[in-house]
Scaffold this motif. Structure first.
Motif, PDB file in Angstrom:
ATOM      1  N   ALA A 157      -8.150  10.845  -9.227  1.00  0.00           N
ATOM      2  CA  ALA A 157      -7.453   9.746  -9.891  1.00  0.00           C
ATOM      3  C   ALA A 157      -6.158  10.219 -10.557  1.00  0.00           C
ATOM      4  O   ALA A 157      -5.139   9.507 -10.535  1.00  0.00           O
ATOM      5  CB  ALA A 157      -8.364   9.083 -10.918  1.00  0.00           C
TER       6      ALA A 157
ATOM      7  N   SER B 276      -7.808   0.765   0.212  1.00  0.00           N
ATOM      8  CA  SER B 276      -9.025   1.403  -0.298  1.00  0.00           C
ATOM      9  C   SER B 276      -9.432   0.839  -1.643  1.00  0.00           C
ATOM     10  O   SER B 276     -10.626   0.743  -1.957  1.00  0.00           O
ATOM     11  CB  SER B 276      -8.810   2.916  -0.419  1.00  0.00           C
ATOM     12  OG  SER B 276      -8.522   3.474   0.845  1.00  0.00           O
ATOM     13  N   ASP B 277      -8.448   0.445  -2.462  1.00  0.00           N
ATOM     14  CA  ASP B 277      -8.742  -0.096  -3.788  1.00  0.00           C
ATOM     15  C   ASP B 277      -9.128  -1.567  -3.739  1.00  0.00           C
ATOM     16  O   ASP B 277      -9.641  -2.102  -4.726  1.00  0.00           O
ATOM     17  CB  ASP B 277      -7.524   0.058  -4.707  1.00  0.00           C
ATOM     18  CG  ASP B 277      -7.252   1.503  -5.088  1.00  0.00           C
ATOM     19  OD1 ASP B 277      -8.154   2.344  -4.907  1.00  0.00           O
ATOM     20  OD2 ASP B 277      -6.129   1.791  -5.542  1.00  0.00           O
TER      21      ASP B 277
ATOM     22  N   GLY C 232     -10.951   3.184   3.850  1.00  0.00           N
ATOM     23  CA  GLY C 232     -11.600   2.666   2.656  1.00  0.00           C
ATOM     24  C   GLY C 232     -13.118   2.729   2.685  1.00  0.00           C
ATOM     25  O   GLY C 232     -13.754   3.047   1.672  1.00  0.00           O
TER      26      GLY C 232
ATOM     27  N   ARG D 215     -11.118  11.257  -1.246  1.00  0.00           N
ATOM     28  CA  ARG D 215      -9.829  10.744  -1.680  1.00  0.00           C
ATOM     29  C   ARG D 215      -9.240  11.642  -2.765  1.00  0.00           C
ATOM     30  O   ARG D 215      -9.962  12.366  -3.446  1.00  0.00           O
ATOM     31  CB  ARG D 215      -9.988   9.320  -2.231  1.00  0.00           C
ATOM     32  CG  ARG D 215      -8.667   8.577  -2.306  1.00  0.00           C
ATOM     33  CD  ARG D 215      -8.865   7.137  -2.692  1.00  0.00           C
ATOM     34  NE  ARG D 215      -7.583   6.449  -2.779  1.00  0.00           N
ATOM     35  CZ  ARG D 215      -7.425   5.246  -3.269  1.00  0.00           C
ATOM     36  NH1 ARG D 215      -8.471   4.577  -3.713  1.00  0.00           N
ATOM     37  NH2 ARG D 215      -6.218   4.702  -3.322  1.00  0.00           N
TER      38      ARG D 215
ATOM     39  N   ARG E 158      -3.447  10.444  -7.986  1.00  0.00           N
ATOM     40  CA  ARG E 158      -2.969   9.107  -7.634  1.00  0.00           C
ATOM     41  C   ARG E 158      -2.104   8.538  -8.748  1.00  0.00           C
ATOM     42  O   ARG E 158      -1.107   7.858  -8.494  1.00  0.00           O
ATOM     43  CB  ARG E 158      -4.150   8.183  -7.332  1.00  0.00           C
ATOM     44  CG  ARG E 158      -5.027   8.680  -6.180  1.00  0.00           C
ATOM     45  CD  ARG E 158      -5.866   7.578  -5.595  1.00  0.00           C
ATOM     46  NE  ARG E 158      -6.774   6.966  -6.552  1.00  0.00           N
ATOM     47  CZ  ARG E 158      -8.004   7.400  -6.802  1.00  0.00           C
ATOM     48  NH1 ARG E 158      -8.480   8.469  -6.167  1.00  0.00           N
ATOM     49  NH2 ARG E 158      -8.777   6.782  -7.663  1.00  0.00           N
TER      50      ARG E 158
ATOM     51  N   GLU F 284      -0.518  11.172  -4.180  1.00  0.00           N
ATOM     52  CA  GLU F 284      -1.615  11.164  -3.211  1.00  0.00           C
ATOM     53  C   GLU F 284      -1.120  11.582  -1.830  1.00  0.00           C
ATOM     54  O   GLU F 284      -1.816  12.274  -1.085  1.00  0.00           O
ATOM     55  CB  GLU F 284      -2.263   9.781  -3.137  1.00  0.00           C
ATOM     56  CG  GLU F 284      -3.484   9.748  -2.215  1.00  0.00           C
ATOM     57  CD  GLU F 284      -4.261   8.445  -2.289  1.00  0.00           C
ATOM     58  OE1 GLU F 284      -5.389   8.407  -1.781  1.00  0.00           O
ATOM     59  OE2 GLU F 284      -3.747   7.468  -2.864  1.00  0.00           O
TER      60      GLU F 284
ATOM     61  N   ASP G  74       0.867  -1.178   0.000  1.00  0.00           N
ATOM     62  CA  ASP G  74       0.000   0.000   0.000  1.00  0.00           C
ATOM     63  C   ASP G  74       0.906   1.231   0.000  1.00  0.00           C
ATOM     64  O   ASP G  74       1.381   1.661   1.049  1.00  0.00           O
ATOM     65  CB  ASP G  74      -0.896  -0.014   1.235  1.00  0.00           C
ATOM     66  CG  ASP G  74      -1.812   1.206   1.313  1.00  0.00           C
ATOM     67  OD1 ASP G  74      -1.773   2.054   0.399  1.00  0.00           O
ATOM     68  OD2 ASP G  74      -2.564   1.306   2.296  1.00  0.00           O
TER      69      ASP G  74
END
Length: 250
Positions: free
Chosen positions: A206, A87-88, A193, A203, A209, A214, A66
């Motif tokens: 995208a 979280s993913d 998450g 969050r 990230r 992030e 992570d």
């Protein structure tokens, strides 16, 4: 890839999502519990100062990467692992649970956040059974009688997968304790998450990230709380770089 923390070896023993799916589905099908943790630099820092956290991490069945630094260190060591933030992993884990007919539970955060996360998950994953949601007290201790009651309830309801959104190190210590008190339950420590899913925390976008920024986005959003944490993470990087190089050239 592995890390050596005060003589204790912490293995990142699941290299990619396909291998995690295979491992988790195998446990679901045989009704064997497990504990899944997602290691990052902050956890490595915490393990150095907390014997209880280090012991709990060593007791995890599955550990994934992570955080980009963990991935980069694994590449430097020529033992590459894929990025798999907690979280993913919530949605994939739920899809595997639904496919296996395994009921899930959500533990942590707040009652409202858990209900919102439950609705979001059931809308996203057809056939998913969210059997129980429980927000512990604000002074929750994973070694307390309260924790024991939660684990007993998970076992009583024959939960196959429990998401722990308690923050580190509480969630990993809870999962390690659960391996003894609720051995048929799979535990996944996912931090924020569930709050992300229910819209109770925002969050990083995208694209942020995707640029591996992030951490910077989070630091700027909460500098007083997260700034010192990231400085401590940066401080251990030189030692971890040397460790990765030693793994590369044994």
């Amino acid at each position: 890839m592995y890390f050596d923390i005060k003589g204790t070896r912490i293995d990142v023993n699941i290299a990619d999502p396909a291998r995690l799916e295979q491992a988790v589905m195998g446990h679901f099908q045989t009704r064997r519990g497990f504990a899944l943790a997602t290691v990052n630099l902050d956890h490595l820092v915490k393990m150095r100062s907390s014997p209880a956290f280090l012991k709990a991490y060593a007791a995890q069945d599955f550990v994934v990467a992570d955080g980009r630094p963990i991935v980069w260190l694994s590449q430097l060591a020529q033992r590459p692992v894929a990025l798999m933030p907690g979280s993913d992993m919530v949605l994939p884990l739920c899809r595997w649970a639904a496919r296996a007919g395994v009921p899930i539970a959500l533990v942590g955060s707040t009652d409202v956040a858990l209900q919102d996360a439950s609705h979001a998950l059931q809308a996203e994953v057809p056939g998913l059974e969210v059997a129980w949601c429980h927000a512990p007290s604000g002074v929750f201790d994973p070694n307390s009688q309260e924790a024991e009651k939660i684990l007993s309830e998970l076992a009583r309801q024959q939960i196959g997968l429990c998401f722990l959104a308690l923050g580190a190190p509480k969630q990993e210590i809870m999962a390690a304790r659960g391996r003894a008190l609720a051995p048929e339950v799979g535990f996944a420590s996912v931090g924020a998450g569930l709050d992300f899913l229910g819209g109770h925390q925002k969050r990083a976008p995208a694209w942020v990230r995707g640029l591996a920024l992030e951490w910077l986005w989070r630091a700027l959003s909460s500098p007083r709380r997260l700034g010192p944490r990231y400085l401590r993470c940066i401080a251990i990087l030189p030692g971890q770089l040397l460790h990765a190089l030693r793994l590369r050239h044994p």
